[in-house]
Structures are given as C-alpha cells and as structure tokens.
Write an enzyme that holds these catalytic residues in place. Structure first.
Site, short mmCIF file in Angstrom:
data_model
loop_
_atom_site.label_atom_id
_atom_site.label_comp_id
_atom_site.label_asym_id
_atom_site.label_seq_id
_atom_site.Cartn_x
_atom_site.Cartn_y
_atom_site.Cartn_z
N HIS A 74 -56.96 -30.80 32.90
CA HIS A 74 -56.73 -31.33 34.05
C HIS A 74 -55.78 -30.65 34.84
CE1 HIS A 74 -57.20 -35.05 31.40
NE2 HIS A 74 -58.48 -34.31 31.91
N TYR A 205 -50.04 -41.75 33.52
CA TYR A 205 -49.28 -42.60 33.03
C TYR A 205 -47.65 -43.38 33.90
CZ TYR A 205 -48.51 -37.80 30.91
OH TYR A 205 -48.51 -37.33 29.43
N PRO A 296 -42.15 -38.29 23.05
CA PRO A 296 -43.34 -38.00 23.88
C PRO A 296 -43.99 -37.42 25.23
CG PRO A 296 -43.58 -39.86 22.41
CD PRO A 296 -42.19 -39.16 22.35
N LYS A 300 -44.50 -32.16 24.91
CA LYS A 300 -43.60 -30.73 25.38
C LYS A 300 -43.61 -30.71 23.08
CE LYS A 300 -43.33 -30.27 29.46
NZ LYS A 300 -44.26 -28.52 29.28
N TYR A 387 -44.32 -29.59 34.07
CA TYR A 387 -45.00 -30.48 32.91
C TYR A 387 -46.00 -29.00 32.20
CZ TYR A 387 -48.21 -34.25 31.26
OH TYR A 387 -49.46 -34.85 30.53
P1 FAD Z 1 -45.01 -30.75 11.75
O1 FAD Z 1 -46.13 -30.75 12.90
O2 FAD Z 1 -44.29 -32.07 11.72
O3 FAD Z 1 -45.42 -30.16 10.12
C1 FAD Z 1 -44.18 -29.51 10.15
C2 FAD Z 1 -44.95 -29.58 8.04
O4 FAD Z 1 -44.02 -29.38 7.28
C3 FAD Z 1 -45.83 -31.38 7.73
O5 FAD Z 1 -47.44 -30.53 7.52
C4 FAD Z 1 -45.11 -30.87 6.45
O6 FAD Z 1 -46.13 -32.09 5.52
C5 FAD Z 1 -44.59 -30.10 6.02
N1 FAD Z 1 -43.84 -30.37 5.42
C6 FAD Z 1 -42.81 -31.19 5.03
N2 FAD Z 1 -41.25 -30.86 4.40
C7 FAD Z 1 -41.84 -30.52 3.82
C8 FAD Z 1 -41.87 -29.52 2.29
N3 FAD Z 1 -40.01 -30.11 2.18
N4 FAD Z 1 -42.51 -28.65 1.78
C9 FAD Z 1 -43.36 -28.31 1.90
N5 FAD Z 1 -43.72 -28.85 3.64
C10 FAD Z 1 -43.31 -29.80 4.41
N6 FAD Z 1 -45.86 -34.37 20.96
C11 FAD Z 1 -46.83 -34.21 22.08
O7 FAD Z 1 -46.52 -33.42 22.47
N7 FAD Z 1 -47.24 -35.56 22.12
C12 FAD Z 1 -47.42 -36.45 21.45
O8 FAD Z 1 -48.43 -37.62 21.48
C13 FAD Z 1 -46.52 -36.54 19.84
N8 FAD Z 1 -46.58 -37.11 19.37
C14 FAD Z 1 -46.54 -37.09 17.37
C15 FAD Z 1 -46.56 -38.43 16.73
C16 FAD Z 1 -46.09 -38.40 15.89
C17 FAD Z 1 -45.92 -39.58 14.57
C18 FAD Z 1 -44.93 -37.84 15.64
C19 FAD Z 1 -44.44 -36.95 14.25
C20 FAD Z 1 -44.84 -36.11 16.61
C21 FAD Z 1 -45.44 -36.06 18.10
N9 FAD Z 1 -44.50 -35.25 18.23
C22 FAD Z 1 -45.72 -35.42 19.80
C23 FAD Z 1 -44.76 -34.44 18.17
C24 FAD Z 1 -45.19 -32.79 17.70
O9 FAD Z 1 -46.74 -33.65 17.46
C25 FAD Z 1 -44.97 -32.04 17.16
O10 FAD Z 1 -43.84 -32.12 17.90
C26 FAD Z 1 -44.82 -30.97 16.31
O11 FAD Z 1 -46.50 -31.57 15.57
C27 FAD Z 1 -44.66 -30.01 15.63
O12 FAD Z 1 -44.72 -29.79 15.41
P2 FAD Z 1 -44.28 -28.83 13.50
O13 FAD Z 1 -45.27 -27.33 13.15
O14 FAD Z 1 -43.34 -28.49 14.28
O15 FAD Z 1 -44.39 -30.02 12.51
C1 DHB Z 2 -50.39 -37.29 24.68
C2 DHB Z 2 -49.42 -37.61 24.25
C3 DHB Z 2 -47.68 -37.32 25.28
O1 DHB Z 2 -46.72 -37.28 24.80
C4 DHB Z 2 -48.46 -37.24 26.51
O2 DHB Z 2 -47.22 -37.11 26.96
C5 DHB Z 2 -49.70 -36.26 27.47
C6 DHB Z 2 -50.60 -37.05 26.44
C7 DHB Z 2 -51.64 -37.34 23.91
O3 DHB Z 2 -51.91 -37.37 22.99
O4 DHB Z 2 -53.10 -37.17 24.42
#
Ligand code: FAD
Ligand code: DHB
Length: 398
Positions: A74, A205, A296, A300, A387
C-alpha cells in the site's frame, strides 16, 4: 531436569520467535518457552501492517518467501472526516510504502521455520509455571514445567523477556529498578475479521461524530474492520448487524458502499500507551510488548517488537563473546524508536477518536489538525514518514 542453553527466551510472539531465529543464524542456541498452544499463537488476531524496514529485516533473515508472494503493498492511506475522504500518498511524500501482511502469518512463518531448522524441540508450547531468576548473575535461570508435567531448570548466559504486557519477566525485575510511563485511553477497539473482499484499495481511517472507524484488510477476500467503543463495552451488545450498520455510518460517503459479509472473529481491545525503562536488568533483556505498548492507531506494535530483537540479537552475540558494549546500549537504542512510535501512536489516536465527554473546542481542534494534515505537504510528510517507519533498522544477522 537441569539443562543449559545460551539464551532463554520467554514468549513465542513475533519478538521471541524472530529472536530465536536471528540467534540461530548466528549459531547461538536458545530455549523458547510459550504458555499457549501452537494453534492459539497462530490464530491470535492482532496487527496487520509491516513497515518497509520490517519487511527487509524478515527478507534478509530468509523469512519472506510467503510474505513476498502474499503481502499487499500500500502506497498510502485515506483519512476521512467531515464527509470527505482524502488520500495521503506515502510513495510521493517519502518514497516508501507499507505491506499488509497479518501478524498471524508472520507468526506462522516463524514457527514453521524454527521447527524446520531445529525440530520439535525448538519451541516448548503449553508450558506452565514460567519463572526467571538469578538475573543479576552471569548465569540467569529459566524454569518451567513442560506439557507432560516435567519441571525444567535451564541455566542460561542471558534471558530475553518477550512475553508481552502481561508476562512474568518485567515483574521479575526488583522493585525500584524500572521507571514506567502509562496512559489509558477512554475508549477501546471492537475489531472484526470478515469473509468479504475489502471495499477499499487502501486503509481508511475515519474520524466521525459517533467515534473512530478503520477499514483494513487481510487478503483480497478477507477484510479487517475496527470501531471505537467504550472500554466497558460488552461484545454481547454487538450482534453482527449492529456492527455493520455502525461501520456503514462511520464510513458513509456519497457514491461509495461498504460491502458486508460473515464475521469470522470479533473482540474488544483496550487502548494503552506504556513504556518501561531501562529494557535491561542484569542479564534479563525485555523486548516488544513486555517493555512497551502503543495504542493500535498507526500500526506500530508489531513493528516495534521486530525492531527490538533486530537490535538485541547482535547485542547478545557480542555479550556471549565477552563484549558488553552493544548490550549496554540496547535499551537506549530501542527506546529512541519506541518513544517516536509512542508519540506518533498517541498523536494519531487523539486526532482520530472522539473523547467521551469532550467539549466542542476539542472537536474543532481535531478537525483543524486533520484539515492541516491533508492540505499541508509538510504535515502530510510528517504523518507519512512516521507511519512507514521513521528510524532505519540495523542489519539483522551476519
Ligand atoms: P506478544 O505477541 O504478546 O507475545 C508474547 C507471547 O508471550 C505470547 O505468545 C504469550 O502467550 C507469551 N507468554 C506470556 N506470558 C508467558 C509466560 N509466563 N511463559 C511463557 N510465555 C508467555 N498492533 C498493531 O500494530 N495493530 C493492531 O491492530 C494490533 N492489535 C492488537 C490486538 C491485541 C488484542 C493485542 C494484545 C495487541 C495488538 N497489537 C496490535 C499489538 C501487537 O500485536 C503487539 O505489539 C505484538 O504482538 C507484540 O509482539 P510481542 O512478541 O512483543 O508480544
Ligand atoms: C491494522 C491495525 C491498525 O492498528 C492499523 O493502524 C492499521 C491496520 C490491522 O489490523 O490491519
């Protein structure tokens, strides 16, 4: 059972999985433990947009075969307000683009690669009782109970806390060692995954008097849409018909219609900004959501998690070879990017959402800011460069 490894990794989200792969490319052993099942990790609906830097990082690490085939490029986004839809052209403003490729797919690719390279032992799913200890020594310990009930004590040279916001690693750091900053927003996102082709060629958006809405996508046949709702909202109050009606209202534009379809998944996500520093205590290094959360809006979170471990892998490599300097710089290097994204996500969020109870003055200020962004090249460029990813990523393994 007592074993040892070079790096213990807690959490098989994007941060932990990519770290274990980047370390393996450097010939460094790790033990990666995850509390959830493989199926759960692969199905968890979250982010969807990758910065160019994240795509390059994944490609250079040999992880982009499917991303290069299925990722959708995009070159901009639409900002909608006041009954008009405006295009922000990232390519023209910055020469950069973003790639729509779901976090679920990034996670599937990473898990498949780790298991293909190192067999079923590469990731321990379904663990319980994860603990990290001896963090201020040169031999920190990772303890957990595996799915068959066997307790493991793993002596490590370093531990990476990649266990998300609710994980155990950050709370294992002694009181008083971390400074934290937090803001909770008075709204949440109701997100749906829908079996219907997107009604738009690029993300929309929309700032609307009823609240914010976002039209995103997962593939040419699957859409992802979000609605601003109250953080106290109960998903049971939102049958599919009500969701589609409200989405149609918030994206309404003469001559354009939102196509609806079966809802495959729905959920409500609270919105929060959170940063804790430093991202290191002794031989424990925090990465991704374990150290920081952004709301979100602006997509980022996933990109920050990938960027952290791109810095952490070479820093751990140096540490294991007796050079503490890159590990000492790890926190400051990452926090520079983290704070830029924290500010950008806060700015996008507060510009686009309706604050419950806010006065008409705030509404007018938001509209003025939106009009400025779509009419000033300088303001549009600022949005576009943030972005698409402001800070260049360091190279991955090698
Ligand atoms: P996570 O993906 O949270 O991974 C952490 C892992 O650690 C998980 O698998 C968990 O099960 C595991 N864990 C936790 N505790 C333990 C333990 N005690 N022992 C072993 N394992 C453990 N970002 C966007 O940019 N756009 C979005 O639309 C968006 N939507 C989101 C929706 C939700 C519900 C959430 C929670 C986050 C969202 N985010 C979004 C943020 C983005 O998904 C996260 O920033 C990203 O997943 C971060 O990755 P991570 O590996 O740091 O953490
Ligand atoms: C999506 C999530 C976001 O927070 C965003 O700013 C753009 C796209 C997504 O889940 O596709």
């Amino acid at each position: 059972m007592r074993t040892r490894t070079q790096v213990g990794i807690v959490g098989a989200g994007p941060a932990g999985l990519l770290l274990s792969h980047l370390l393996a490319l450097r010939g460094i052993d790790s033990v990666l433990v995850e509390v959830r099942s493989r199926a759960y990790c692969e199905a968890r609906q979250r982010a969807g947009v990758l910065e160019d830097g994240s795509v390059v990082l994944l490609r250079d690490a040999g992880l982009a075969a499917r991303l290069d085939r299925q990722g959708i490029q995009h070159g901009g986004i639409y900002l909608q307000f006041d009954g008009e839809r405006h295009h922000i052209d990232f390519r023209a403003l910055t020469g950069r683009k973003v790639t729509v490729y779901a976090q679920t797919e990034v996670v599937k690719d990473l898990i498949a690669r780790r298991l293909a390279d190192d067999g079923n032992d590469a990731i321990e799913f379904n663990v319980t009782g994860t603990e990290v200890s001896r963090l201020d020594t040169e031999k920190p310990r990772l303890s957990y109970t595996d799915a068959s009930g066997v307790r493991h004590e793993v002596d490590c040279d370093a531990i990476a806390g990649c266990d998300g916001f609710h994980g155990i690693c950050r709370p294992s750091i002694p009181a008083g060692m971390l400074t934290t900053w937090q803001r909770d927003y008075p709204y949440a996102w109701l997100g749906i995954l829908a079996d219907v082709p997107p009604s738009t060629d690029e993300l929309i958006y929309s700032h609307h008097r009823n609240g914010f809405a976002l039209h995103s996508l997962r593939s040419p046949s699957v859409s992802r849409l979000y609605l601003q709702v109250s953080p106290e909202e109960d998903i049971a109050n939102w049958p599919d018909d009500r969701i589609w009606a409200e989405l149609s209202r918030r994206f309404e534009l003469p001559g354009w219609t939102l196509d609806s379809g079966p809802v495959l998944d729905k959920g409500i996500t609270p919105m929060r900004s959170f940063v804790s520093a430093p991202m290191r205590y002794g031989r424990l290094f925090l990465a991704g959501d374990a150290a920081h959360i952004v709301p979100p809006t602006g997509a980022k979170g996933l990109n920050l998690a990938l960027a952290d471990v791109a810095v952490l892998a070479p820093a751990l490599d140096a540490l294991l070879h007796g050079d503490d300097k890159p590990a000492s710089a790890y926190s400051a290097t990452c926090l520079n990017r983290v704070w830029r994204s924290t500010h950008f996500s806060w700015w996008m969020t507060t510009m686009l959402h309706r604050t419950p109870g806010a006065d008409e003055m705030e509404a007018q200020l938001q509209l003025s800011q939106l009009r400025y962004v779509v009419s000033s090249k300088a303001a549009a460029t600022s949005l576009a460069e943030n972005y698409t990813g402001f800070a260049a990523l360091p190279p991955p393994a090698g």
